[in-house]
Design a protein around this motif. Structure first.
Motif, mmCIF file in Angstrom:
data_model
loop_
_atom_site.group_PDB
_atom_site.id
_atom_site.type_symbol
_atom_site.label_atom_id
_atom_site.label_comp_id
_atom_site.label_asym_id
_atom_site.label_seq_id
_atom_site.Cartn_x
_atom_site.Cartn_y
_atom_site.Cartn_z
ATOM 1 N N UNK A 247 0.823 -1.217 0.000
ATOM 2 C CA UNK A 247 0.000 0.000 0.000
ATOM 3 C C UNK A 247 0.854 1.264 0.000
ATOM 4 N N UNK A 248 1.961 1.225 0.747
ATOM 5 C CA UNK A 248 2.837 2.409 0.780
ATOM 6 C C UNK A 248 3.557 2.580 -0.555
ATOM 7 N N UNK A 249 3.892 1.459 -1.178
ATOM 8 C CA UNK A 249 4.691 1.494 -2.402
ATOM 9 C C UNK A 249 3.864 1.975 -3.594
ATOM 10 N N UNK A 250 2.580 1.606 -3.605
ATOM 11 C CA UNK A 250 1.793 1.944 -4.783
ATOM 12 C C UNK A 250 1.199 3.335 -4.686
ATOM 13 N N UNK A 251 2.088 4.275 -4.409
ATOM 14 C CA UNK A 251 1.651 5.655 -4.258
ATOM 15 C C UNK A 251 1.572 6.370 -5.602
ATOM 16 N N UNK A 252 1.794 5.638 -6.700
ATOM 17 C CA UNK A 252 1.780 6.302 -8.016
ATOM 18 C C UNK A 252 0.454 6.137 -8.731
ATOM 19 N N UNK A 253 -0.483 5.434 -8.109
ATOM 20 C CA UNK A 253 -1.637 5.061 -8.917
ATOM 21 C C UNK A 253 -2.876 5.888 -8.679
ATOM 22 N N UNK A 254 -2.737 7.067 -8.096
ATOM 23 C CA UNK A 254 -3.892 7.898 -7.776
ATOM 24 C C UNK A 254 -4.976 7.046 -7.129
ATOM 25 N N UNK A 255 -4.730 6.607 -5.873
ATOM 26 C CA UNK A 255 -5.641 5.664 -5.234
ATOM 27 C C UNK A 255 -7.066 6.179 -5.173
ATOM 28 N N UNK A 256 -7.211 7.507 -5.045
ATOM 29 C CA UNK A 256 -8.575 8.020 -4.943
ATOM 30 C C UNK A 256 -9.342 7.789 -6.229
ATOM 31 N N UNK A 257 -8.643 7.994 -7.371
ATOM 32 C CA UNK A 257 -9.320 7.778 -8.650
ATOM 33 C C UNK A 257 -9.700 6.318 -8.827
ATOM 34 N N UNK A 258 -8.774 5.426 -8.512
ATOM 35 C CA UNK A 258 -9.077 3.993 -8.647
ATOM 36 C C UNK A 258 -10.270 3.625 -7.779
ATOM 37 N N UNK A 259 -10.179 4.013 -6.504
ATOM 38 C CA UNK A 259 -11.249 3.643 -5.576
ATOM 39 C C UNK A 259 -12.556 4.280 -5.998
ATOM 40 N N UNK A 260 -12.507 5.576 -6.354
ATOM 41 C CA UNK A 260 -13.741 6.279 -6.721
ATOM 42 C C UNK A 260 -14.401 5.609 -7.928
ATOM 43 N N UNK A 261 -13.592 5.188 -8.893
ATOM 44 C CA UNK A 261 -14.184 4.567 -10.078
ATOM 45 C C UNK A 261 -14.929 3.288 -9.691
ATOM 46 N N UNK B 181 9.096 5.918 -1.716
ATOM 47 C CA UNK B 181 8.032 5.964 -0.713
ATOM 48 C C UNK B 181 8.612 5.774 0.681
ATOM 49 N N UNK B 182 7.762 6.019 1.691
ATOM 50 C CA UNK B 182 8.136 5.733 3.076
ATOM 51 C C UNK B 182 7.322 4.531 3.535
ATOM 52 N N UNK B 183 7.965 3.625 4.278
ATOM 53 C CA UNK B 183 7.193 2.500 4.805
ATOM 54 C C UNK B 183 6.494 2.942 6.095
ATOM 55 N N UNK B 184 5.818 2.001 6.741
ATOM 56 C CA UNK B 184 5.019 2.351 7.912
ATOM 57 C C UNK B 184 5.843 2.947 9.050
ATOM 58 N N UNK B 185 7.148 2.607 9.056
ATOM 59 C CA UNK B 185 7.990 3.128 10.137
ATOM 60 C C UNK B 185 8.592 4.482 9.753
ATOM 61 N N UNK B 186 8.314 4.939 8.543
ATOM 62 C CA UNK B 186 8.850 6.222 8.099
ATOM 63 C C UNK B 186 10.170 6.091 7.347
ATOM 64 N N UNK B 187 10.637 4.859 7.193
ATOM 65 C CA UNK B 187 11.908 4.664 6.480
ATOM 66 C C UNK B 187 11.718 4.943 4.992
ATOM 67 N N UNK B 188 12.627 5.737 4.442
ATOM 68 C CA UNK B 188 12.546 6.028 3.003
ATOM 69 C C UNK B 188 13.080 4.844 2.215
ATOM 70 N N UNK B 189 12.342 4.489 1.177
ATOM 71 C CA UNK B 189 12.719 3.347 0.336
ATOM 72 C C UNK B 189 12.535 3.739 -1.125
ATOM 73 N N UNK B 190 13.214 3.036 -1.993
ATOM 74 C CA UNK B 190 12.960 3.219 -3.419
ATOM 75 C C UNK B 190 13.051 1.873 -4.124
ATOM 76 N N UNK B 191 12.378 1.788 -5.271
ATOM 77 C CA UNK B 191 12.402 0.560 -6.068
ATOM 78 C C UNK B 191 13.104 0.879 -7.377
#
Ligand SMILES: C[S@@+](CC[C@H](N)C(=O)[O-])C[C@H]1O[C@@H](n2cnc3c(N)ncnc32)[C@H](O)[C@@H]1O
Length: 266
Positions: free
Chosen positions: A18-32, A174-184
């Motif tokens: 959930x933290x990683x998929x911050x690129x997908x405009x979650x509101x738009x997906x969910x709203x649709x 993105x940041x994980x739940x502990x606030x650690x910065x991560x990248x893929x």
């Protein structure tokens, strides 16, 4: 041996999803997908439901019209199913494949959804055809099946096929739940014969950039052109009733980023 996405989610990517998929405009997906719920939506089947982050709000909307409306989420990754079940115990989570969803012959659903390009996990037309046929059989007579996949970007795929995509480019920060910065970082190729865009994802520390000890994850997405989807859907007895170019319901055009399709029994 090539490991598949699902094995690798189980090795530790699931809690990051959930933290990683911050690129997908979650509101738009969910709203649709929430917007597809009508007062007559009595049951839901979500295929490739992941952590349940779209399933849950869809079910919440559906149950405004009656608390006992059945909702089933299906995912091939045990870690995803466990995570979703822990978060949303009032939904029936099942381990299974979207190619042949684990539903009883008598079960029929008013709304079947498959969100965020998950249908592209089906790597061959034969697999897609089998899945669509099973989905059609699981639909109630007036039921609808909605999904979104990417529209193949010919220029980007040609560049990938020619080895022109930068190795190790950053595809998520993105940041994980502990606030650690991560990248893929991704290494990818495209095979125009099989239409498979294969990306391998590595997790890196977001500050030092050191590669972290998590098994790399395969992110292979089969490319389906609009004309192929039209044929495959028709062959499975599904009729397109709405089609958009993105989750914001913008028009579908040859340049659109996505194919967002709603269909009913043909
Ligand atoms: C990109 S995620 C999308 C998750 C969810 N639909 C969402 O939008 O948040 C893809 C999900 O599909 C699952 N998946 C991949 N192939 C699958 C298959 N053949 N059958 C069922 N689930 C599958 C993965 O385990 C993962 O949870």
């Amino acid at each position: 041996m090539q490991q598949n996405t699902v094995d690798l989610w189980d090795q530790g990517w699931a809690p990051l999803y959930d933290d990683m998929d911050n690129v997908r405009s979650p509101n738009q997906h969910t709203a649709f997908y929430v917007g597809l719920v009508t007062p007559g939506t009595g049951s839901l089947l979500d295929l490739g439901s992941g952590t349940g982050s779209i399933t849950a709000p869809v079910v919440e909307k559906m149950r405004e019209g009656g608390a006992d409306r059945p909702a089933v989420g299906v995912d091939l990754a045990p870690a995803m199913v466990e995570l979703a079940a822990a978060r949303y115990p009032a939904i029936d989570w099942r381990l299974g494949d979207i190619k042949c969803p684990p539903v009883a012959p008598e079960e029929r659903f008013d709304l079947v959804i498959c969100c965020f390009h998950t249908m592209q996990a089906l790597r061959t037309e034969a697999d897609m055809a089998e899945s669509l046929s099973n989905i059609r059989d699981a639909l109630a007579p007036d039921g609808r099946f909605a999904f979104d996949i990417y529209q193949p970007n010919r220029a980007y795929l040609a560049k990938a096929a020619a080895g022109g995509l930068e190795d190790g480019r950053v595809v998520r920060e993105f940041s994980d739940r502990t606030g650690r910065r991560l990248r893929v970082r991704e290494y990818s190729t495209y095979d125009p014969e099989t239409l498979l865009f294969s990306g391998t994802w590595y997790l890196h520390d977001g500050v030092t950039d050191a590669r972290l000890p998590l098994e790399p994850m395969d992110q292979t997405l089969r490319q389906y052109f609009a004309s192929d989807m039209e044929r495959l859907l028709a062959d499975a007895g599904l009729q397109i009733v709405e089609r958009y170019g993105d989750l914001d319901r913008s028009p579908f055009t040859p340049e659109a980023k996505r194919q967002v399709i709603v269909c009913g029994q043909g």
